[in-house]
Write an enzyme that holds these catalytic residues in place. Sequence first.
Site, mmCIF file in Angstrom:
data_model
loop_
_atom_site.group_PDB
_atom_site.id
_atom_site.type_symbol
_atom_site.label_atom_id
_atom_site.label_comp_id
_atom_site.label_asym_id
_atom_site.label_seq_id
_atom_site.Cartn_x
_atom_site.Cartn_y
_atom_site.Cartn_z
ATOM 1 C CD GLU A 173 3.455 8.953 2.329
ATOM 2 O OE1 GLU A 173 3.268 7.798 1.893
ATOM 3 O OE2 GLU A 173 2.991 9.358 3.395
ATOM 4 C CD GLU B 265 -1.743 2.336 1.592
ATOM 5 O OE1 GLU B 265 -1.105 3.081 0.798
ATOM 6 O OE2 GLU B 265 -2.093 2.676 2.724
#
Length: 601
Positions: free
Chosen positions: A374, A365
């Site tokens: 990110e 994930e």
Amino acid sequence: MAATMVKHEILNYSEDEEENYSDEGDWGDWKADDNGIEGGEEEEEDDGDDSESDFLCLFCDSHFVSCDLLFEHCRLSHGFDFHGVRKELKLDFYSSFKLINYIRSQVAENMCFSWKIEADDYKDVKFPWDEEKYLKPFWQEDSLLYSFADDEEDEEVTFDREEVMEELQKLGDLSIDVEALGESSMSNSDKCNINGSKDVTSLSNCNGLKQSSADDLIVNGKDAEPKVCDGRLVNRNIRKVNENYFGSYSSFGIHREMLSDKVRTEAYRDALLKNPTLLNGSVVMDVGCGTGILSLFAAKAGASRVVAVEASEKMAKVATKIAKDNKVFNDNEHNGVLEVAHSMVEELDKSIQIQPHSVDVLVSEWMGYCLLYESMLSSVLYARDRWLKPGGAILPDTATMFVAGFGKGATSLPFWEDVYGFDMSSIGKEIHDDTTRLPIVDVIAERDLVTQPTLLQTFDLATMKPDEVDFTATATLEPTESEAKTRLCHGVVLWFDTGFTSRFCKENPTVLSTSPYTPPTHWAQTILTFQEPISVAPASVLSGNDRREAIGTEECPASSIHLRVSVARAHEHRSIDISLEATGLSSKGQKRHWPVQIFNL
């Protein structure tokens, strides 16, 4: 079609020229001294704003007070006709912007002082500067980047160059590794050829150059002067960002939020538990396991081995304890199938014994806000290339980004216009100004969309290359037909879907969607606000409209909005930069361009 031929030639400086350049010099020496001028002349006092009129040559340390003088010098002294190249190659503003940064980077690395390009046909040629990384200023104080097109009246894209430069400077430092400087050489007659994909190869290093220290990096810092620093500093900065990033996942609050996100968790659960042909007896790797929930699903689905990789020390211990509590942990004292490795996946070899290309199913994930925030996707692709078997499954295996226009109801403006009967719209306007530079992550209601959604970008995670994480895409927004009236589009909203497709999940394919049309998730949507709203109306409203006002105004609404969106990993590790260009199109085919906007997330 004429055969394509490109000659891309490097010319070394002559011995006479070499005497004029110090072997001890570096990129920092190319900046003007504290007085900002050459020849030791004293600078007259002014308002401190002379840096904007100080233009550094692309190939040497000469400074000029205007772009015209600089480019004339480049043409006469270095054989490089910038305006001629732009015209010959039909380079727009952004391609020219990239070209300047490309030349700066090559000169800093190779110290080449002349450059020639000749060609018979440039059709379908991809030049070496056609990469998103060259949208970042190589030199943060480079006045040339926002001034080179000042005198051109036919520039297709309009923009506030000063504002663009301010935004680009926020992209941060750019580091150049000069470890190999001077190690390779080429003759003046060496030419770059075009391969089957019509890519033009990069410039090679010039010969006759002094070897630089392998530990030195040229870093353009936030200070006025560039600095030369130890290359290990860059690695330390990356490690520090990684430590902060993984440390942020040590809080149980964020894990509760993710586990409570039913859309997210149930999509992964269904993909892992409802596809027995895929999971039963397989070796599974979970990249960024957190609490280990996906690894627990895989163990429950009948995997023979589950390797849960977690870089946060605290969460690796938590995942281990949870696996033991659920009797699926595997070590000398436990006979389960789940192993927890405290490691970044790029360093997994140091933490656990696992053969390359031995994993049947890779699950993660990895998605962040706006999908790519990110920058975890790069780690997942590394794991895919290193550990996944040929033909092995990656879950999810597709990711798709969408875009739509939103109206005033999606902003905070209505709230501030009437606060218990008082007008506080000045606050709303100030907030609006901030949101034209900073993305907002929030849930958008379907009713606040004023255009149809459209596809922006797709990723095939099973086949994509790591450098394809950065992309530029175009999309056209059409006004919604449900309300036959003129509406103001205040910006665009981005969201994503990830697919567990029938390619691997044959029994039960599923989709995880973060769309405004589906139940909200913890990712919400990413909102990019226009500097000024664009009036839009469906074709049925515009029929017969022959007004002469500016396109996108209430008097002359646009029939559609054409977007050009670039998303790239930012200099600040794990952040992303987004550039947004909007063009309003009238029902008669006329166009109006708005200034490019740059956002950092």
